[in-house]
Design a protein around this motif. Structure first.
Motif, short mmCIF file in Angstrom:
data_model
loop_
_atom_site.label_atom_id
_atom_site.label_comp_id
_atom_site.label_asym_id
_atom_site.label_seq_id
_atom_site.Cartn_x
_atom_site.Cartn_y
_atom_site.Cartn_z
N SER A 224 37.67 22.17 12.49
CA SER A 224 37.35 23.44 11.77
C SER A 224 37.78 23.25 10.29
O SER A 224 38.59 22.69 10.01
CB SER A 224 37.74 24.75 12.61
N GLU B 160 43.41 18.61 23.21
CA GLU B 160 43.59 18.39 24.55
C GLU B 160 44.46 17.11 24.73
O GLU B 160 45.32 16.69 25.75
CB GLU B 160 42.38 18.44 25.55
N LYS C 10 42.49 28.87 17.39
CA LYS C 10 41.50 29.68 18.17
C LYS C 10 40.07 29.08 18.30
O LYS C 10 39.37 29.36 18.97
CB LYS C 10 41.61 31.04 17.81
N ASN C 11 39.66 28.04 17.39
CA ASN C 11 38.62 27.40 17.39
C ASN C 11 38.26 26.52 18.69
O ASN C 11 38.99 25.74 19.04
CB ASN C 11 38.42 26.57 16.19
N LYS C 12 37.30 27.11 19.32
CA LYS C 12 36.93 26.00 20.54
C LYS C 12 36.77 24.78 20.57
O LYS C 12 37.47 23.82 21.37
CB LYS C 12 35.50 26.48 21.11
N ASN C 13 36.42 23.97 19.37
CA ASN C 13 36.17 22.44 18.99
C ASN C 13 37.58 22.08 18.73
O ASN C 13 38.04 20.96 19.41
CB ASN C 13 35.06 22.13 18.02
N ASP C 14 38.53 22.81 18.04
CA ASP C 14 39.91 22.56 17.78
C ASP C 14 40.62 22.25 19.08
O ASP C 14 41.30 21.27 19.19
CB ASP C 14 40.42 23.26 16.71
N ILE C 15 40.31 23.15 19.96
CA ILE C 15 41.14 23.41 21.15
C ILE C 15 40.63 22.13 22.03
O ILE C 15 41.76 21.39 22.60
CB ILE C 15 41.15 24.48 22.02
N LYS C 16 39.51 21.72 22.12
CA LYS C 16 39.02 20.40 22.95
C LYS C 16 39.57 19.13 22.36
O LYS C 16 40.19 18.27 23.00
CB LYS C 16 37.67 20.29 22.86
#
Length: 315
Positions: free
Chosen positions: A191, A218, A209-215
């Motif tokens: 992001s 991992e 909290k960005n979904k792509n960052d979280i992925k």
């Protein structure tokens, strides 16, 4: 013209004030039994109190502080948090010969951020700070105090404790290099906010909290694998101390603090009942804070909790 409230502020009437007062009184009673004494610091401070201590890369300094000039041209800020002001008071009051010192405080804070449930631009916090003890037992004490308060408020079934180690400076620098090396492979996917943090404060990306960052995160390097022996010992002893007190916790390796002065223990009491704004109490150790402000090298640890969020959890 109709007079309006400033966005992100609100009027608090009798019933809710009574509710807040009960929470504050319980907080004070429990904290005083632990040996903590009340301190009140000004709502306004010179801006450098926060700019020096929170770090230019923190969201609070870069986007959220209420800054203004007074008529004499002094740069002033409405306090966005309590710790830096208390550290300033410790230095200004020449209190180094009184260590260790245990402070409790409560009062309004100010941040320019998007108002959400339980989060306002003028909000109220309770908090504690323990200065002068470098041993892990101080970390156990401060966390136990938070747990005791939440338990006495009847919230032990609604909250859980997350804990992590940020290590010492050597451990953090070693981990930062590995994290940056890993994230550089995903520059086209991160992001915009995380791209900015990659240069200024890469550890803050772990809290994205960005979904792509979280992925992407991992498969990121695990912070705990980069702790040196001293940091491992400190974290292990802290966890063991909590176990001895029957305080349940979960190790969350992506838990970081937003300010630059934190080290070793970072922790949060969280809930699943308030949506995205799930932290009720958050804190950690900040051994480098007071020396960075021009005082003597003084270890410290503390936490702060949002009164509005606590109020939403308690009938």
């Amino acid at each position: 013209m109709s007079l309006k409230l400033v966005r992100g502020t609100r009027d608090i009437y009798e019933k809710e004030n009574d509710h807040f007062r009960k929470i504050i009184n319980l907080f004070k009673n429990v904290s005083e039994r632990y040996g903590y004494k009340e301190i009140s610091t000004p709502i306004i401070e010179y801006s450098e109190v926060f700019e020096k201590t929170l770090g230019e890369s923190s969201d609070v300094v870069s986007k959220e502080m209420y800054k203004f000039q007074d008529r004499s041209g002094n740069n002033l800020t409405l306090r966005p948090e309590g710790t830096a002001g208390i550290a300033r008071a410790f230095i200004s009051g020449k209190m180094k010969n009184q260590l260790p010192i245990r402070f409790l405080y409560y009062g309004p804070m100010f941040r320019y951020e998007r108002p959400q449930k339980g989060r306002f631009r003028q909000f109220n916090q309770i908090g504690v700070e323990l200065l002068g003890i470098s041993d892990y037992q101080a970390d156990v004490e401060v966390i136990a105090l938070g747990y005791h308060i939440l338990k006495d408020l009847g919230l032990n079934d609604k909250i859980s404790l997350l804990i992590n180690s940020l290590g010492d400076l050597e451990s953090r620098e070693k981990y930062k290099k590995e994290l940056i090396s890993y994230l550089n492979n995903y520059k086209n996917e991160l992001s915009d906010e995380s791209l900015i943090r990659l240069d200024k404060n890469p550890l803050r990306i772990l809290d994205s909290k960005n979904k792509n960052d979280i992925k992407i995160l991992e498969n990121a390097p695990n912070f705990l694998n980069y702790l040196n022996d001293n940091s491992k010992f400190f974290f292990d002893k802290t966890c063991k101390g909590l176990e001895n007190l029957d305080i349940p916790f979960t190790i969350e390796t992506n838990l970081v603090r937003g300010f630059d002065y934190y080290c070793h223990t970072a922790f949060e009491f969280v809930t699943n009942e308030l949506g995205a704004q799930n932290a009720i109490i958050a804190g950690g150790r900040y051994d480098g804070l007071i020396s960075s402000m021009g005082g003597d090298d003084t270890p410290g640890i503390g936490w702060a909790g949002g009164l509005e969020r606590l109020g939403l959890l308690i009938p």
